[in-house]
Design an enzyme around this catalytic site. Structure first.
Site, PDB file in Angstrom:
ATOM      1  N   HIS A  56      10.222   1.283  11.733  1.00  0.00           N
ATOM      2  CA  HIS A  56      11.197   1.594  10.698  1.00  0.00           C
ATOM      3  C   HIS A  56      12.392   0.649  10.719  1.00  0.00           C
ATOM      4  CE1 HIS A  56       9.368   5.870  10.523  1.00  0.00           C
ATOM      5  NE2 HIS A  56       8.830   5.073   9.620  1.00  0.00           N
ATOM      6  N   HIS A  89      -0.064   4.970   3.439  1.00  0.00           N
ATOM      7  CA  HIS A  89      -0.322   6.191   4.223  1.00  0.00           C
ATOM      8  C   HIS A  89       1.039   6.825   4.530  1.00  0.00           C
ATOM      9  CE1 HIS A  89      -3.916   3.724   4.815  1.00  0.00           C
ATOM     10  NE2 HIS A  89      -4.567   4.826   5.103  1.00  0.00           N
ATOM     11  N   SER A  91       8.576   6.694   6.588  1.00  0.00           N
ATOM     12  CA  SER A  91       8.788   5.401   5.936  1.00  0.00           C
ATOM     13  C   SER A  91       9.122   5.538   4.456  1.00  0.00           C
ATOM     14  CB  SER A  91       7.554   4.515   6.123  1.00  0.00           C
ATOM     15  OG  SER A  91       6.378   5.199   5.714  1.00  0.00           O
ATOM     16  N   GLU A  95      -0.565   9.354  -0.198  1.00  0.00           N
ATOM     17  CA  GLU A  95      -0.946  10.196   0.937  1.00  0.00           C
ATOM     18  C   GLU A  95      -2.217  10.976   0.567  1.00  0.00           C
ATOM     19  OE1 GLU A  95      -1.773  12.024   4.141  1.00  0.00           O
ATOM     20  OE2 GLU A  95      -0.166  10.526   4.132  1.00  0.00           O
ATOM     21  N   ASP A 124      -6.619   8.282  -1.468  1.00  0.00           N
ATOM     22  CA  ASP A 124      -6.922   7.446  -0.315  1.00  0.00           C
ATOM     23  C   ASP A 124      -6.184   6.112  -0.496  1.00  0.00           C
ATOM     24  OD1 ASP A 124      -8.366   5.256   1.127  1.00  0.00           O
ATOM     25  OD2 ASP A 124      -9.648   6.892   1.786  1.00  0.00           O
ATOM     26  N   GLY A 125      -5.317   5.776   0.446  1.00  0.00           N
ATOM     27  CA  GLY A 125      -4.498   4.579   0.304  1.00  0.00           C
ATOM     28  C   GLY A 125      -5.298   3.305   0.215  1.00  0.00           C
ATOM     29  N   ASP A 148      -0.059   1.822   7.179  1.00  0.00           N
ATOM     30  CA  ASP A 148       0.280   2.554   8.396  1.00  0.00           C
ATOM     31  C   ASP A 148      -0.617   3.790   8.544  1.00  0.00           C
ATOM     32  OD1 ASP A 148       1.605   3.697  10.566  1.00  0.00           O
ATOM     33  OD2 ASP A 148       3.192   4.547   9.314  1.00  0.00           O
TER      34      ASP A 148
END
Length: 277
Positions: free
Chosen positions: A18, A41, A98, A116, A141-142, A162
């Site tokens: 971060h 994500h 994030s 997400e 789904d990312g 991520d």
């Protein structure tokens, strides 16, 4: 391994990830031109450090818990101070993910797409980002959704990849997603987080990036203990693969590392090792 955000929010790996994200976004804000942030994500957006999940690991105490007292130090690097300010704004016992951090650095002309897959986390993410006009939550789904979002119409931006690394082939999927995304948006800044449980897997990820024609990369890794520690379920190291790092970003991260590494070690006698190459 399974790296669910709720269990590890605010730990040493989150701290480095971060801080780096804040540093990148502060760089993009230097120009008036708009930028886009895509978080593949995104997780839940905000985390309760007193929750059952967080209390079970207690990792935040050895992460963000050791850094908050630095906030008023006038000698702190700007990105580190900005990160600590953002965390403090959430209130005691709460830690921003994030996507939530990203919204704090959005200007009116910028936007965030937070993806997400898990319905419960996506619902919490909707709530944590509600009221923010230029932030959009996508339950999907990312990996699958990312290609359709590239290149962003702003032609400037950062893509954070991520995942929780809960699938055995997660490193492979990350490498493939990064390569495909870079082909569509070669000038974007990519921040890819990964756990260090296997050096071979990490090296393969960098090999995939190189073989895909990705040229400018930076490696930022933090280790709080021997990665080969017999405590296999405890994360001892994590890293960031950064594609197209901003000018001077490596020096800024080295300066930040010199401040935070002594505090992130497993004990005060053994500081963490943070490598920026």
């Amino acid at each position: 391994m399974n790296y669910r955000h709720a269990f590890h929010a605010g730990n040493f790996a989150d701290v480095i990830k971060h801080i780096a994200l804040v540093a990148v976004l502060r760089h993009l804000r230097q120009k008036d031109k708009p930028f886009c942030i895509i978080d593949t994500h995104a997780g839940a957006g905000i985390y309760d450090l007193e929750s059952t999940e967080a209390a079970r690991t207690g990792e935040a105490a050895a992460g963000i818990g050791r850094l908050l007292s630095l906030h008023d130090d006038p000698q702190l690097p700007d990105a580190l101070r900005a990160y600590l300010t953002l965390v403090k704004q959430e209130g005691e016992g709460r830690y921003p993910g994030s996507a939530r951090i990203a919204t704090r650095l959005l200007r009116p002309q910028d936007r965030l797409v937070a993806i997400e897959r898990h319905p419960v986390a996506a619902g919490t993410l909707h709530t944590s980002l509600s009221g923010i006009r230029n932030a959009r939550v996508v339950e999907a789904d990312g990996y699958e959704r990312l290609p359709a979002l590239l290149p962003p119409h702003e032609r400037r931006g950062v893509i954070l990849i991520d995942p929780p690394y809960e699938a055995e082939n997660e490193f492979t999927r990350v490498g493939e997603a990064l390569a495909a995304a870079h082909r569509r948006f070669a000038t974007g800044i990519y921040v890819v987080w990964y756990p260090i449980k296997s050096r071979a897997a990490v090296d393969a990820l960098y090999g995939e990036a190189s073989a895909s024609g990705i040229g400018q990369t930076l490696r930022v890794e933090v280790e709080t203990d021997r990665v080969s520690s017999p405590e296999r379920e405890r994360l001892a190291g994590a890293g960031l693969l950064i594609v197209n790092p901003p000018f001077g970003f490596d020096d800024r991260m080295r300066r930040i590392a010199s401040v935070v590494a002594p505090l992130l070690g497993r004990t005060n006698q053994k500081p963490a090792t943070i490598t920026v190459v």
